[in-house]
Design an enzyme around this catalytic site. Sequence first.
Site, PDB file in Angstrom:
ATOM      1  N   GLU A  50     -15.502 -57.704  74.012  1.00 40.77           N
ATOM      2  CA  GLU A  50     -14.470 -57.676  74.981  1.00 40.77           C
ATOM      3  C   GLU A  50     -13.444 -56.600  74.863  1.00 40.77           C
ATOM      4  O   GLU A  50     -13.063 -55.913  75.606  1.00 40.77           O
ATOM      5  CB  GLU A  50     -13.558 -59.008  75.107  1.00 40.77           C
ATOM      6  CG  GLU A  50     -14.361 -60.400  75.980  1.00 40.77           C
ATOM      7  CD  GLU A  50     -15.073 -60.887  74.808  1.00 40.77           C
ATOM      8  OE1 GLU A  50     -15.484 -60.566  73.696  1.00 40.77           O
ATOM      9  OE2 GLU A  50     -15.979 -62.054  75.424  1.00 40.77           O
ATOM     10  N   PHE A 112     -11.298 -76.888  74.947  1.00 43.61           N
ATOM     11  CA  PHE A 112     -12.166 -75.884  74.265  1.00 43.61           C
ATOM     12  C   PHE A 112     -12.004 -74.505  74.846  1.00 43.61           C
ATOM     13  O   PHE A 112     -11.820 -74.303  76.050  1.00 43.61           O
ATOM     14  CB  PHE A 112     -13.773 -76.477  74.530  1.00 43.61           C
ATOM     15  CG  PHE A 112     -14.629 -75.620  74.015  1.00 43.61           C
ATOM     16  CD1 PHE A 112     -14.669 -75.168  72.675  1.00 43.61           C
ATOM     17  CD2 PHE A 112     -15.477 -74.779  75.162  1.00 43.61           C
ATOM     18  CE1 PHE A 112     -15.621 -74.179  72.305  1.00 43.61           C
ATOM     19  CE2 PHE A 112     -16.402 -73.998  74.504  1.00 43.61           C
ATOM     20  CZ  PHE A 112     -16.426 -73.643  73.316  1.00 43.61           C
ATOM     21  N   GLN A 113     -11.853 -73.788  74.151  1.00 51.83           N
ATOM     22  CA  GLN A 113     -11.822 -72.071  74.585  1.00 51.83           C
ATOM     23  C   GLN A 113     -10.509 -71.728  75.212  1.00 51.83           C
ATOM     24  O   GLN A 113     -10.617 -71.089  76.358  1.00 51.83           O
ATOM     25  CB  GLN A 113     -13.017 -71.674  75.204  1.00 51.83           C
ATOM     26  CG  GLN A 113     -14.089 -71.446  74.382  1.00 51.83           C
ATOM     27  CD  GLN A 113     -15.362 -70.395  74.896  1.00 51.83           C
ATOM     28  OE1 GLN A 113     -15.457 -70.532  76.156  1.00 51.83           O
ATOM     29  NE2 GLN A 113     -16.058 -70.084  73.762  1.00 51.83           N
ATOM     30  N   MET A 478      -8.546 -40.707  57.122  1.00 50.51           N
ATOM     31  CA  MET A 478      -7.102 -40.361  57.435  1.00 50.51           C
ATOM     32  C   MET A 478      -6.281 -40.994  56.250  1.00 50.51           C
ATOM     33  O   MET A 478      -5.349 -40.485  55.876  1.00 50.51           O
ATOM     34  CB  MET A 478      -6.517 -40.635  58.812  1.00 50.51           C
ATOM     35  CG  MET A 478      -5.035 -40.008  58.865  1.00 50.51           C
ATOM     36  SD  MET A 478      -4.877 -38.304  58.591  1.00 50.51           S
ATOM     37  CE  MET A 478      -5.073 -37.543  60.510  1.00 50.51           C
TER      38      MET A 478
END
Lengths: 564, 160
Positions: A50, A112-113, A478
């Site tokens: 996502e 759920f979720q 970096m």
Amino acid sequence: MKLTGSQIFLESLKKEKVEYIFGIPGGAIIDLHDEIYKQDDINFILTRHEQAAVHAADGYARSSGKPGVALLTSGPGATNGITGIATAYMDSIPLIVFTGQVPTPLIGNDAFQEADIVGMTRSCTKYNFLVKDAKDLARIIKKAFYIATTGRPGPVLIDFPKDVQVAKAEFSYPETIHLRGYNPTYHGNLKQIKKVVKAIASAKKPLLYVGGGTILSNASDELRKLAQKLRIPVFTTLMGIGAYPEDDDLSLGMAGMHGTYRANMAIQYCDLLISVGARFDDRITGKVSEFAPNAKVVHIDIDPTSISKNIHVDYPLVGDVKLVLKEMLPMFDEYNHVDWNEVRKQWFEQINKWKNEHKLAYEKEKKEILPQYVIEKLCEITKDDDPVITTEVGQHQMWVAQFYTFTKPRRFLTSGGLGTMGYGFPAGIGAQFAYPDKPVFVFAGDGSFQMNEQELATLIAYDKPVKVIILNNGFLGMVRQWQDLFYGKRYAATDIEVQPDFVKLAESYGIKARQIRKKSEVEEALIEMKEHKGPYILDAVIDREENVYPMVPAGAAISNMLLT
Amino acid sequence: MKRIFSITVENEAGVLSRVANLFSARGYNIESLNVAPINEENLSRMTIVTEGDEAILEQIGKQLNKLIDTIKVTEFGDVPFVEREMALIKMHTDLGTRAEVLRIVDIFRGKVVDVSPDSYTIEVTGDSGKIDAILSLLEPLGIKELARTGKVAMIRENKK
């Protein structure tokens, strides 16, 4: 006629002329996907994570200037998207992110979720909505597009519960929208514009400081007219790269922590700093109290909160950069008799001196590959192709900013504000959807690339010819550079030599790839990559401990540069 | 420097959280906060007392204005304004203190709103200074419980 929430979603997006939606399905958004499946007007682009979906929508938006759209499921789908949303928020990119949500009766039940994504994204969205009733949906979508794309743009999130996706309501899409609390100022205050014109005309050593706002406002033409008419030198921020042609003699390149010597010195000696759509970020200002000590400051910005936030501004000017510059330009006509080159003679003498001192450079004699060389070479062989270049975050990002010569806006996509590793590859995929016929090159570090390398599957699935150049030094470079310079070379947790064989990895997806290790191979490999029709991964193994210079240590004055 | 901001906001879900979030995300301090609907439909008024130097206060004003749900921001700085807060004070009382408590309440034009054999509950309204003053007088007499509102404020009309 009554439509379901899912149908209203699609009809509304068609009204907004959306072409692509990036995302991943899930249980809480399955009804909507069922509706998408039944039509052909809007294409759903399936990514493999996502975060990448939101970055792809972001890359689409930055390159095209149109809003990007992502569609995620509830819970983990939505939370995975947050990094993408925060990235867009920091760089003011217009996105509309839809998230599935558990059915309204279950909200708050720890279902759920379930995740309180509206609560979680409040501080990284320009606005967000929870749709509680299908009859509100069209209006909310209209508002979301309006808020995301107007004023200072930004991401807007719409949380879309499962039961609302199937509930029915009358559909009518509002033509216009008015929000009484939201009225961005577009036109600059005329009196203030006149003051600024006077200040610019009377300045001896003016300097234009150009940020991403100039690109967002599509004001490059107006900026160029202003700079060239009055002969004002220009530097950009990282986000402003491409707003002004870097091959022009007035361009000083990028300023800041890894900015050019000439740009940083010009800041310290100018007498008028004209900020155009920039926000005086700490990577530009360095130590604030020693920033531009001799200058009065003009600040043109659409967001009043940006003005006088970090440094004192003498001439605040709230408005859309393009409109303000348009209003300003004719006012300089009364100075048409002035020979600006003559007026600025001393200023240009000084600048030309800086231009010839401490130029951006690297060692040309080495047999190993230096990253700067790869970037310069790519720039050389693609200069007639008008490519879109994206980067990840880190050393390679700074090298691209320094060594690739950008001449047009919306051709350099990078995560400036949030500094999100994993941004560049999916953003490049998004840009390729916006411009199917333009070449897209992604510069990545080996560390960054591994943060979203799963999107190799997306490239193959949609047959997108994105080219990725991994500047591979086996380090989180970096951070290693900081450890090298400021932490006694104690390379804590930055050695990532344990890595996949990127060629085999690409090939396992069916993508052509090649590894190079010698400088002599670079040009030929870049041409091979460029001429290859499909996607291509070039793993360029570079000198492991090459550093980015100049460098201003964090918190030091901007003229305090480490030069080699 | 203390400053009172009064903002008129859309009565949308989450608006209080947006305002509170603005303060916490940027490290500003809220000393008191008061929210209630006003007589216009779907609007509420929030009165926020905060503290900071001039630059911070300017940012707070701008940031509050930037919120999409904010209709209007009023800053109470130089203009004359009226500010009020209210306190409910439950006092332990016995025969020795009841009369004294009543005298103090009377002086501050407070009201006794609930009585039991060994307690008074007092309501008092005024600016913060007045509330602080009555509290300091009542404290030695035995405060059992205290509830204090945040400030509300309004600009004074021009007297011409």
